[in-house]
Design a protein around this motif. Structure first.
Motif, short mmCIF file in Angstrom:
data_model
loop_
_atom_site.label_atom_id
_atom_site.label_comp_id
_atom_site.label_asym_id
_atom_site.label_seq_id
_atom_site.Cartn_x
_atom_site.Cartn_y
_atom_site.Cartn_z
N ASP A 246 161.58 39.64 36.17
CA ASP A 246 161.41 40.61 35.05
C ASP A 246 160.51 39.98 34.03
O ASP A 246 160.68 38.86 33.69
N ARG A 247 159.64 40.74 33.25
CA ARG A 247 158.81 40.31 32.29
C ARG A 247 159.22 40.64 31.07
O ARG A 247 159.78 41.96 30.87
N ILE A 248 159.06 39.69 30.18
CA ILE A 248 159.59 39.83 28.68
C ILE A 248 158.63 39.15 27.94
O ILE A 248 157.68 38.45 28.21
N THR A 249 158.75 39.54 26.73
CA THR A 249 158.10 38.90 25.57
C THR A 249 159.10 37.96 24.52
O THR A 249 159.96 38.66 24.20
N VAL A 250 158.77 36.81 24.53
CA VAL A 250 159.63 36.10 23.54
C VAL A 250 158.93 35.34 22.50
O VAL A 250 157.65 34.89 22.56
N GLU A 251 159.66 35.08 21.35
CA GLU A 251 159.21 34.33 20.18
C GLU A 251 159.92 32.90 19.95
O GLU A 251 161.14 33.03 19.85
N TYR A 252 159.11 32.08 19.69
CA TYR A 252 159.78 30.82 19.19
C TYR A 252 159.94 30.79 17.73
O TYR A 252 159.57 31.48 16.99
N GLU A 253 160.87 29.60 17.43
CA GLU A 253 161.11 29.23 16.09
C GLU A 253 159.78 29.10 15.32
O GLU A 253 160.03 29.27 13.87
N ASP A 254 158.71 28.49 15.78
CA ASP A 254 157.53 28.27 14.95
C ASP A 254 156.66 29.54 14.85
O ASP A 254 155.57 29.68 14.20
N GLY A 255 157.11 30.64 15.47
CA GLY A 255 156.46 31.87 15.38
C GLY A 255 155.33 32.24 16.64
O GLY A 255 154.92 33.38 16.74
N SER A 256 155.48 31.29 17.41
CA SER A 256 154.53 31.40 18.66
C SER A 256 155.16 32.29 19.65
O SER A 256 156.34 32.36 19.62
N ARG A 257 154.43 33.02 20.65
CA ARG A 257 155.01 33.84 21.54
C ARG A 257 154.24 33.50 22.78
O ARG A 257 153.34 33.08 23.01
N LYS A 258 155.24 34.05 23.61
CA LYS A 258 154.80 33.99 25.20
C LYS A 258 155.03 35.65 25.60
O LYS A 258 156.10 36.22 25.64
N GLU A 259 153.89 36.20 25.94
CA GLU A 259 153.85 37.81 25.91
C GLU A 259 153.82 37.87 27.45
O GLU A 259 153.11 37.12 28.31
N ASN A 260 154.35 39.17 28.00
CA ASN A 260 154.37 39.39 29.36
C ASN A 260 154.67 38.32 30.32
O ASN A 260 153.98 38.40 31.48
N THR A 261 155.65 37.06 30.17
CA THR A 261 155.90 36.54 30.90
C THR A 261 157.22 36.81 31.73
O THR A 261 158.13 37.48 31.19
N LYS A 262 157.21 35.93 32.84
CA LYS A 262 158.51 36.40 33.62
C LYS A 262 159.78 35.42 32.91
O LYS A 262 159.63 34.31 32.63
N PHE A 263 160.80 36.12 32.96
CA PHE A 263 162.12 35.51 32.60
C PHE A 263 162.25 34.18 33.15
O PHE A 263 162.64 33.09 32.40
N LYS A 264 162.09 33.73 34.46
CA LYS A 264 162.36 32.45 34.83
C LYS A 264 161.50 31.36 34.21
O LYS A 264 161.87 30.35 34.11
N TYR A 265 160.37 31.68 33.75
CA TYR A 265 159.62 30.76 33.13
C TYR A 265 160.13 30.49 31.64
O TYR A 265 159.75 29.27 31.12
N VAL A 266 160.92 31.13 31.09
CA VAL A 266 161.34 30.94 29.63
C VAL A 266 162.94 30.99 29.66
O VAL A 266 163.35 30.95 28.77
N GLU A 267 163.35 30.84 30.83
CA GLU A 267 164.99 31.19 30.87
C GLU A 267 165.75 29.84 30.10
O GLU A 267 166.70 29.97 29.18
N LYS A 268 165.34 28.61 30.51
CA LYS A 268 165.61 27.47 29.87
C LYS A 268 165.51 27.44 28.61
O LYS A 268 166.59 27.21 27.79
N ASP A 269 164.59 27.76 27.79
CA ASP A 269 164.33 28.01 26.44
C ASP A 269 165.44 28.81 25.94
O ASP A 269 165.78 28.71 24.79
N LEU A 270 165.35 30.20 26.50
CA LEU A 270 166.14 31.25 25.97
C LEU A 270 167.83 30.70 25.78
O LEU A 270 168.55 30.87 24.79
N ARG A 271 168.19 30.08 27.23
CA ARG A 271 169.48 29.46 26.96
C ARG A 271 169.79 28.45 26.20
O ARG A 271 171.03 28.17 25.61
N GLU A 272 168.72 27.69 25.79
CA GLU A 272 169.08 26.70 24.83
C GLU A 272 168.90 27.01 23.41
O GLU A 272 168.72 26.29 22.37
N GLY A 273 168.71 28.19 23.01
CA GLY A 273 168.23 28.99 22.08
C GLY A 273 166.78 28.61 21.13
O GLY A 273 166.86 28.82 19.89
#
Length: 338
Positions: free
Chosen positions: A305-332
């Motif tokens: 599934d495609r999502i957009t995430v924002e990191y604490e420093d304000g940077s983003r990963k747009e239209n990326t697959k959940f599996k590529y950012v899952e670890k970062d999401l789970r670790e907050g």
């Protein structure tokens, strides 16, 4: 060291033609001269920018490239450059050509996923049968009675199926404390409809099985996995009987058991479901609202599934697959913003 640049997020850029000799990435070296796209995040202090690759860039990825990136957990839609490796450039694609390029990569990823899932399934089924046969031999040699023996083997087959379907455990070596806890304290209480005695026996059998895996050298990091299993076994019966932890199907089944409804009687079943859906006669089990899901269940996205995430420093990963950012999401380290 900070790089003096006027680049900003949203700028279109291309790779500097003469920078290939500076790359360490052997796979991307031959095609990197074609890379270009839009800056979606940058770090002037570190001198790097993350580029959302455009249609022209994506067109150079072959099926083998996509396969290798997927196996390595890399996002084929983005690429990081040093700011000194980029030059300003006009946009080379349109929304239509970009969508078409993304659709092509999606198709390649879907084909790779289908092949991978087939391989996973085949590997799992082979290891499952081998492990069940060996476990059955162990139980026979231990003097287990026939009825108890059959029940234990069936319980472990269920445990293995749930570990594969819900925790991605393909072989016994892949059991982790987290996987054991997820199956025994989340999946089983949510999915299995039974009485308390069944859960007590099931919990004991799971511990017996994992202990046997450890003793036979089939379990990696056996002490930690066994500690998690023994702790989960103590909690499983009470958790499985807690209505707030049940899924919808189990809630229905347990409600029917309470009312003495025969699920094979179509008329009784239809009448019960009609009452349930209308909210006129909800089972008493639903009176307690379910608690907030545990941290590992916060995300309902599929791996692709495609999502957009924002990191604490304000940077983003747009239209990326959940599996590529899952670890970062789970670790907050980031949050979903789209």
């Amino acid at each position: 060291m900070a790089v003096d640049t006027k680049f900003k997020v949203g700028d279109y850029v291309r790779a500097r033609p003469d920078f290939l000799a500076e790359l360490d990435d052997d796979r991307h070296e031959p095609m990197a001269e074609h890379f270009g796209g839009k800056i979606i995040s940058l770090d002037p202090a570190e001198g790097y920018a993350l580029i959302s690759l455009d249609a022209d860039s994506l067109a150079h990825f072959t099926a083998d490239d996509v396969r290798q990136m997927d196996e390595e957990g890399l996002d084929p839609y983005q690429y990081a450059f040093g700011l000194d490796q980029l030059v300003p450039a006009p946009r080379r694609d349109t929304e239509a050509t970009y969508r078409a390029a993304v659709a092509r990569i999606e198709q390649l990823l879907d084909e790779q996923l289908a092949e991978t899932e087939e391989e996973y399934e085949a590997t799992f089924q082979r290891h499952k049968q081998e492990t069940l046969d060996a476990f059955a031999t162990y139980l026979r040699q231990s003097g287990a009675e026939e009825d108890d023996f059959s029940q234990q083997v069936g319980s472990i087959e269920l445990f293995m199926d749930m570990a594969f379907n819900y925790a991605d455990v393909t072989t016994p070596e892949e059991y982790t404390p987290y996987a054991v806890e997820e199956v025994m304290l989340d999946v089983m209480p949510r999915k299995l409809s039974a009485n308390r005695d069944y859960y007590v026996r099931l919990a004991d059998t799971c511990v017996t099985y994992l202990d046997w895996l450890g003793q036979s050298g089939r379990l990696r990091d056996a002490p930690k996995v066994l500690r998690a299993a023994r702790a989960a076994a103590k909690k499983l019966p009470a958790r499985a009987m807690d209505p707030s932890r049940w899924g919808i199907s189990k809630t229905l089944m347990m409600g029917m058991q309470d009312e003495g409804i025969d699920p094979t009687d179509r008329q009784q079943l239809d009448a019960y479901i009609t009452r349930y859906n209308a909210g006129l006669d909800l089972p008493r089990h639903t009176a307690t609202p379910p608690p907030s899901p545990p941290p590992h269940e916060r995300f309902s996205y599929g791996r692709n599934d495609r999502i957009t995430v924002e990191y604490e420093d304000g940077s983003r990963k747009e239209n990326t697959k959940f599996k590529y950012v899952e670890k970062d999401l789970r670790e907050g380290r980031c949050r979903v913003v789209g």
